[in-house]
Write a protein that holds these residues in place. Sequence first.
Motif, short mmCIF file in Angstrom:
data_model
loop_
_atom_site.label_atom_id
_atom_site.label_comp_id
_atom_site.label_asym_id
_atom_site.label_seq_id
_atom_site.Cartn_x
_atom_site.Cartn_y
_atom_site.Cartn_z
N TYR A 316 0.83 -1.21 0.00
CA TYR A 316 0.00 0.00 0.00
C TYR A 316 0.87 1.26 0.00
N SER A 317 1.96 1.22 0.74
CA SER A 317 2.87 2.37 0.80
C SER A 317 3.50 2.63 -0.56
N ALA A 318 3.91 1.55 -1.24
CA ALA A 318 4.51 1.69 -2.57
C ALA A 318 3.50 2.27 -3.56
N ALA A 319 2.26 1.84 -3.44
CA ALA A 319 1.21 2.38 -4.32
C ALA A 319 1.03 3.87 -4.10
N ASP A 325 -4.31 5.10 -5.53
CA ASP A 325 -5.12 5.19 -4.32
C ASP A 325 -5.34 3.80 -3.72
N LYS A 326 -5.95 3.76 -2.57
CA LYS A 326 -6.17 2.51 -1.85
C LYS A 326 -7.05 1.53 -2.63
N PRO A 327 -8.17 1.98 -3.26
CA PRO A 327 -8.99 1.04 -4.03
C PRO A 327 -8.22 0.32 -5.14
N PHE A 328 -7.22 0.98 -5.71
CA PHE A 328 -6.39 0.36 -6.75
C PHE A 328 -5.73 -0.91 -6.22
N VAL A 329 -5.15 -0.82 -4.99
CA VAL A 329 -4.49 -1.98 -4.40
C VAL A 329 -5.52 -2.97 -3.85
N ASP A 330 -6.62 -2.46 -3.29
CA ASP A 330 -7.66 -3.34 -2.76
C ASP A 330 -8.13 -4.35 -3.80
N LYS A 331 -8.37 -3.87 -5.00
CA LYS A 331 -8.87 -4.72 -6.08
C LYS A 331 -7.86 -5.83 -6.41
N ILE A 332 -6.58 -5.47 -6.46
CA ILE A 332 -5.54 -6.46 -6.78
C ILE A 332 -5.40 -7.48 -5.65
N ILE A 333 -5.43 -7.00 -4.40
CA ILE A 333 -5.32 -7.90 -3.24
C ILE A 333 -6.48 -8.89 -3.22
N ARG A 334 -7.71 -8.39 -3.45
CA ARG A 334 -8.88 -9.28 -3.44
C ARG A 334 -8.78 -10.35 -4.52
N LYS A 335 -8.30 -9.97 -5.67
CA LYS A 335 -8.18 -10.93 -6.78
C LYS A 335 -7.25 -12.07 -6.40
N HIS A 336 -6.10 -11.76 -5.83
CA HIS A 336 -5.13 -12.81 -5.49
C HIS A 336 -5.58 -13.61 -4.27
#
Length: 507
Positions: A316-319, A325-336
Amino acid sequence: MDREDYDARVYDMIGTGPYEEVKFKNGKPKDPLNKMIEEVNCARQKVAHLMGEERLDRKLHVPNPAVASLYCLPKIHKNPIGMKPISSNILELVKKLEGFKLGRGEILVSFDVTALFPSVPVNEALQSLRRHLERSRAPPNHIEAYLSVAQVCMNQNFFTFRGKVYRQTFGLSMGSKLSPLLADLFMSDFENEAQKKKLFPRIWWRYVDDVFAPVKERYLDQTLSMLNSQHNTIKFTVEKEVEGRLPFLDLLISRNEDSTLKFGIYRKPTSTDRYITSDSNHFGAQKQAAFHSMAHRLFNVPMAKEEFEEEKDRIYSAAEVNGYDKPFVDKIIRKHKRKTQRNSITTLQPDTKEVKRVSLPFYPKIMNPIKTTLHRQGLHVVHKSENTLRDLLCNLKDKVPPDEQSGIYQIPCKDCPAVNIGQTRRKVKVRIREHKNAMVSKKSNESSVAAHTVETDHEIDWGSAKIIKTLHVGLQAHAAATISSVDIVPACGKHMGFEIAQIYARR
């Protein structure tokens, strides 16, 4: 690092390594290209005969060959800074070490082969290749064909740097796509012999030139001596665990109190968490790629809860650093996470169809309609970036003169607005010379330039002839060459034609 420092370090690497400058007796650089072409032509014919496929001779032809150009990547995480010439994944290791327990007196170490490629004897590597092919029961004629090609590839060990020509005098050619395979086969034979020795570690996991192994601490020096005495050109260095932790590739392996192992993610001290930023002109999938890789590693490397949350926060920090933004990483995390959960409850995998891909530059307004059309034809478009800051600001390779390149060129007329635009997969200067010869001998059927001068008695402006678009030899150049001939600039009722895609037509 400025250019002077860069050049000094490269020259130092060349001076201390198995390299020598190639030049004539008068001291001028000697161009080995003609001899290299002759060797390759003989090998092509031999391989086509051995394989029983005469078409191979033509398929293996390279229209615009050139001597390789050396460049190096500074290893800024090492002190002093080293230079890495350019000319398996960790999850396999993790699975192997799950449930592993260190024995009494054992420590974690990593061995590193010093300068692997230049240290591997070519003849011994080719013998390893022969044994591998024989074990694979390849037909004898195929074995001879493969070995002939491999021998030529390893002999083509010339490169240029700052206008000088050098030859590698020992070891596998740096930059050759065949060298990693030959090095791996050679090291496999090396390991098969080494494991017969008493001190060989009970776990030995190698990735190219990096090896992970648990070793009894009191026998470490003897183990290192045994490895270094196995072959006169293969030498290892060793790194021991510090405070129970050992970085290996991008894993941080640590020992628990009960001598089992735990894992974390390792980043070099020079890591800045800088990836493709959100405002960069890149295709969306390219921007997401680094974060998908980190998320995949997050869910597939077995980490304790504390290490898992720490790595998740780092993503999240790197993003955030790169403007996401946070939703960008949230979507990737949920997928994996969903993928990991699905794989844990079933071994069934979704059906995958063979996908045909085509690579195109990323220009959204132009490429989106083309992408839709190609998709209907069953072609999946992947994008590549052109005109990068690295190309504009930091070109480590020696520049190739424009007339030595292949691509699209133009030849204007001095006496009228007519211009000839052509495409060649060979050196542009060679094709322009052919136009000149055709004009002198008035062979109109061989050159549209010659036809123009015969019909109009005009003079050609050879001094303004130039390349207007470089093309790499391959699909891009081939596709451009297949476009039918069209008119371009009328002049005096006549014209010079060209065979090229209209997108490249310009005066």
